[in-house]
Design an enzyme around this catalytic site. Structure first.
Site, PDB file in Angstrom:
ATOM      1  N   GLY A   1       0.790  -1.228   0.000  1.00 25.53           N
ATOM      2  CA  GLY A   1       0.000   0.000   0.000  1.00 25.53           C
ATOM      3  C   GLY A   1       0.814   1.265   0.000  1.00 25.53           C
TER       4      GLY A   1
ATOM      5  N   GLU B   1      -2.072  -9.427  17.394  1.00 32.14           N
ATOM      6  CA  GLU B   1      -1.523  -8.944  18.661  1.00 32.14           C
ATOM      7  C   GLU B   1      -2.592  -8.715  19.722  1.00 32.14           C
ATOM      8  OE1 GLU B   1       0.259  -5.313  17.249  1.00 32.14           O
ATOM      9  OE2 GLU B   1      -0.911  -4.160  18.662  1.00 32.14           O
TER      10      GLU B   1
ATOM     11  N   HIS C   1      -4.327  -7.776   5.019  1.00 30.35           N
ATOM     12  CA  HIS C   1      -2.878  -7.859   5.167  1.00 30.35           C
ATOM     13  C   HIS C   1      -2.540  -7.952   6.644  1.00 30.35           C
ATOM     14  CE1 HIS C   1       1.320  -6.841   5.307  1.00 30.35           C
ATOM     15  NE2 HIS C   1       1.043  -5.789   6.048  1.00 30.35           N
TER      16      HIS C   1
ATOM     17  N   HIS D   1      11.522  -3.966   6.674  1.00 33.22           N
ATOM     18  CA  HIS D   1      12.030  -3.274   7.862  1.00 33.22           C
ATOM     19  C   HIS D   1      13.536  -3.071   7.781  1.00 33.22           C
ATOM     20  CE1 HIS D   1       8.269  -5.190   9.194  1.00 33.22           C
ATOM     21  NE2 HIS D   1       8.096  -4.025   9.780  1.00 33.22           N
TER      22      HIS D   1
ATOM     23  N   CYS E   1       5.426  -5.791   3.869  1.00 30.26           N
ATOM     24  CA  CYS E   1       4.600  -4.750   4.478  1.00 30.26           C
ATOM     25  C   CYS E   1       4.730  -3.489   3.636  1.00 30.26           C
ATOM     26  CB  CYS E   1       5.086  -4.527   5.919  1.00 30.26           C
ATOM     27  SG  CYS E   1       3.925  -3.584   6.916  1.00 30.26           S
TER      28      CYS E   1
HETATM   29  N1  GLN Z   1      -1.247  -0.493   3.908  1.00 34.01           N
HETATM   30  C1  GLN Z   1      -0.303  -0.210   4.944  1.00 34.01           C
HETATM   31  C2  GLN Z   1       1.001   0.284   4.350  1.00 34.01           C
HETATM   32  O1  GLN Z   1       1.388  -0.187   3.346  1.00 34.01           O
HETATM   33  C3  GLN Z   1      -0.054  -1.424   5.773  1.00 34.01           C
HETATM   34  C4  GLN Z   1       0.947  -1.165   6.861  1.00 34.01           C
HETATM   35  C5  GLN Z   1       1.046  -2.256   7.904  1.00 34.01           C
HETATM   36  O2  GLN Z   1       0.581  -3.345   7.737  1.00 34.01           O
HETATM   37  N2  GLN Z   1       1.651  -1.980   9.016  1.00 34.01           N
HETATM   38  O3  GLN Z   1       1.663   1.106   4.910  1.00 34.01           O
HETATM   39 ZN    ZN Z   2       2.199  -4.813   7.410  1.00 32.38          ZN
END
Ligand code: GLN
Ligand code: ZN
Length: 750
Positions: free
Chosen positions: A426, A599, A635, A688, A720
């Site tokens: 995203g 979580e 996601h 990350h 992510c």
């Molecule tokens: N759509 C969000 C992004 O791409 C998802 C972020 C996440 O899962 N922490 O930033």
């Molecule tokens: Zn994510």
């Protein structure tokens, strides 16, 4: 009550102005040297200690500061260094390589810390380990020498350390635990030799369900650990009630036990039922470390009285119930910013220290508690119409009407995607320019039109870029969003935002959780303009991005007196309207992120079913009115869902994208065990880390995955969102990813 003492632990590490973040980022960027970095971070740690001293706290923890993560500190202290980092001789370089990866090696896995939004670095147990440095002692001494403050050195205990580690077989748990014990003994012995009176061993993993056999092992380990030592050990538990209460309280050979009386009433129930041993001191966690609502002083004083009567002791130590780092540092910044009535209800980390001291003073001096009237403020905020809407939901009819197979056939036809479709999660890089434009708009330096134009031009650029890279499903880039939860909170009614309420998420990364202070509803369209604009720029399908109800809830501070389920349903109803608006605007794919679904899972097994039930329902509620042709994605950015895979399946999305690169394919085993007939996008590289993943590495993940996941169900994407990365990393990484997808397609056809 004769004597009341106060204790605190886990005070925030980031600093009230996010000094830790700044120091880290400047150091990584080479803008400050090592000496300045150490000096700045030491100062920050000292200021934390001084604050607790100024608040008159009797037992202050030390060694609860960290340059990145305390679990990582433990691994390094024990020389538990994965082989791939062995050749790095420089300590600090090694430390950050483990945390963040380097050009050669992927970082250690990062995982959610209990049921919180903090991430820790998972220890990877190695064959040998030994004590490299007595960090608790070193930290204790530096504070004692420089600040002349006596503290309680603190560290995670062997049980928690090992429970949260990886890279060992379950059947070896006990023997590794017993091998860790001498290292702890050495730490304690050296502390004792320095005449340190107390040490705090944090064992939050004592609140996970414990079998009888486990409790025996744990006690055996502690017997060995404490044999012939006379330093006073405080074992601190938190986040839930102590498991195996009767056995552990009576048999654990320690001076004191810390229990959490805030998360729920179970610890107190256990005390009433089984008592509390006379030969141990109780540290009663009675102010919250997890939520921001002010302590009800009168009620807490009554509780302290009752507790002291129940355990038959006139002496008690009170403390925060969970580490304070889950809270922002200081409310001072919010004065003049937040609604004064709301301000009346709030308490951050510094306020918790004040509350502890206030409770102590009132008891010692026999004073009256202050007048507090929370109820009338709360009532003035309420919105009955929202409550009615939730009450009107028929829980049995939540969800889409067509089966996944039917939907998939229709979607395949309408979307016409290649095998192994490629997409992103995203967000695209939030460059300094994007951040600056947002800040300028917030501070009135640019107009709304100027800001909107800027966002449009960024969107244009990213659309072009995605076309060039040849991704299959495009996204609009999320440039208008500061944060995936805050953005929605700002558009919804019922939320408040702090000016400076930062909380550490991992390392240098902080989040500013919104406050859901009352009933939630949608007043206007939230995302439709940005998303339809992006779709108008491409012929390829565009994926509309929303944040799901469970994630918005779990990443916000929410009211304790309203059931979580009710808040989640309120959010789901608001999001459902948005989903339908996107659909009618021609968006064929909608992703509803549930990054925080896992979580929120309660730590005790018996409570999980209820959570999963309403969490799944609230996700389904968001999209249960869309057409079967509309493809719903979700996601989640982690892979630890062995146990809840069945519930994730019940969410009934069409496609899910998940993490898989840091845990290098462990997730694949999950799909070996269960037939998961939904499309799955496995994260093929770790966003990350600044490292650019080579093609062969990506290919290996894809190759392994399609051995267990049906080819027609397999998608390729990063782990992510890309917002924390730069374009210099993002572009080559995505190019590699697309190249691998093409290679895999060709191979699949052969
Ligand atoms: N759509 C969000 C992004 O791409 C998802 C972020 C996440 O899962 N922490 O930033
Ligand atoms: Zn994510």
């Amino acid at each position: 009550m004769k004597k009341l003492l106060t204790s605190s632990f886990g005070y925030p590490k980031i600093g009230e102005n996010r000094q830790l973040k700044k120091s880290l980022e400047e150091f990584w960027a080479g803008k400050i040297n090592r000496d300045s970095f150490f000096k700045q971070t030491q100062e920050l740690n000292f200021s934390r200690i001084k604050k607790q001293k100024d608040a008159n706290i009797d037992f202050i923890s030390s060694n609860d500061f960290s340059l990145y993560d305390q679990m990582l500190d433990m691994s390094v202290m024990f020389g538990i260094i994965p082989d791939r980092f062995k050749e790095i001789s420089d300590e600090l370089e090694l430390y950050f390589a483990m945390a963040r990866g380097n050009a050669k090696s992927v970082a250690c896995e990062m995982s959610k810390w209990f049921d919180s939004n903090y991430h820790y670095i998972k220890p990877e147990i190695t064959e040998n380990f030994n004590l490299k440095e007595n960090k608790p002692l070193k930290n204790y001494l530096s504070i004692k020498n420089d600040l002349k403050i006596e503290t309680i050195p603190s560290m995670f205990g062997p049980w928690t350390f090992l429970k949260l580690a990886k890279n060992y077989k379950k059947e070896n748990f006990e023997s590794i635990l017993m091998d860790l014990v001498p290292l702890y003994r050495q730490i304690l012995k050296e502390l004792q030799d320095e005449k340190v009176e107390f040490v705090r061993i944090e064992e939050p993993a004592f609140v996970f369900d414990l079998t009888d056999a486990e409790a025996k092992v744990l006690i055996k380990a502690y017997n060995r650990l404490t044999e012939n030592l006379n330093i006073k050990i405080i074992v601190q538990t938190y986040y839930e009630s102590l498991s195996q209460y009767e056995r552990i309280t009576s048999e654990l050979p320690v001076y004191s036990l810390g229990l959490d009386f805030i998360s729920n009433t179970q610890n107190f129930e256990n005390i009433k039922k089984f008592g509390f041993p006379k030969n141990k001191k109780l540290i009663a966690g009675i102010v919250s470390g997890r939520d921001i609502w002010k302590t009800d002083i009168a009620k807490t004083l009554n509780f302290i009285e009752e507790l002291s009567k129940t355990i038959g002791s006139e002496e008690l130590i009170i403390s925060n119930a969970a580490p304070l780092f889950h809270l922002p540092v200081s409310l001072e910044f919010e004065k003049g910013h937040l609604n004064p009535q709301l301000l009346e209800l709030l308490s951050f980390a510094d306020d918790r220290l004040q509350e502890l001291d206030m409770l102590k003073q009132i008891v010692v001096k026999g004073e009256k508690p202050p007048a507090q009237d929370f109820a009338s403020i709360i009532k003035s905020f309420a919105d009955e119409s929202v409550k009615k809407k939730v009450a009107g939901i028929d829980e049995n009819s939540i969800g889409r009407k067509e089966e996944f197979v039917q939907r998939k056939a229709l979607q395949d036809k309408s979307l016409n995607l290649p095998l192994f479709p490629t997409t992103t999660i995203g967000s695209f890089p939030q460059t300094p320019q994007v951040r600056k434009a947002r800040a300028d708009f917030k501070n009135g330096r640019i107009s709304k039109t100027q800001y909107d134009d800027f966002i449009k031009s960024e969107t244009q650029k990213v659309m072009k870029l995605q076309e060039e890279i040849d991704l299959d499903i495009l996204v609009h880039g999320e440039f208008e969003r500061n944060d995936m939860v805050e953005y929605f909170g700002e558009k919804l009614k019922g939320f408040a935002f702090t000016k400076n309420g930062w909380v550490q998420s991992y390392g240098s990364r902080c989040v500013k959780p919104p406050i859901i202070f009352t009933d939630v509803s949608r007043e206007e369209k939230m995302t439709v303009d940005n998303i339809t604009y992006a779709q108008s720029l491409t012929k390829k399908p565009l994926k509309g991005m929303l944040t799901g109800p469970v994630t918005i809830l779990n990443w916000s501070f929410f009211r304790k007196d309203i059931p979580k389920k009710e808040i989640a349903f309120q959010l789901a109803i608001a999001l459902r309207d948005e989903v339908l608006d996107l659909e009618s605007a021609g968006i064929k794919i909608i992703q509803i992120d549930e990054a925080a679904f896992r979580e929120g899972l309660p730590l005790k097994k018996e409570k999980q079913k209820d959570y999963l039930d309403w969490a799944v329902k609230s996700f389904r509620l968001t999209n249960d009115k869309v057409k079967p042709q509309t493809q719903i994605h979700s996601h989640m950015c982690y892979s630890e869902f062995d146990e809840i895979i069945g519930d994730i399946y019940k969410m009934d999305f069409d496609v899910i994208s998940i993490e898989a690169s840091r845990s290098r394919g462990e997730i694949i085993e999950v799909f070996e065990k269960m037939k998961f007939d939904r499309s799955i996008g496995l994260g093929v590289y770790d966003i990350h880390s600044p490292r650019i993943p080579p093609q062969d590495e990506i290919f290996e993940i894809v190759d392994r995955s399609i051995k267990v996941i049906d080819k027609g169900f397999f998608w390729i994407n990063p782990d992510c969102g890309l917002k924390t990365r730069g374009y210099e990393e993002t572009i080559p990484a995505l190019k590699n990813m697309v190249a691998v997808a093409k290679k895999a397609r060709a191979a699949a056809v052969d």
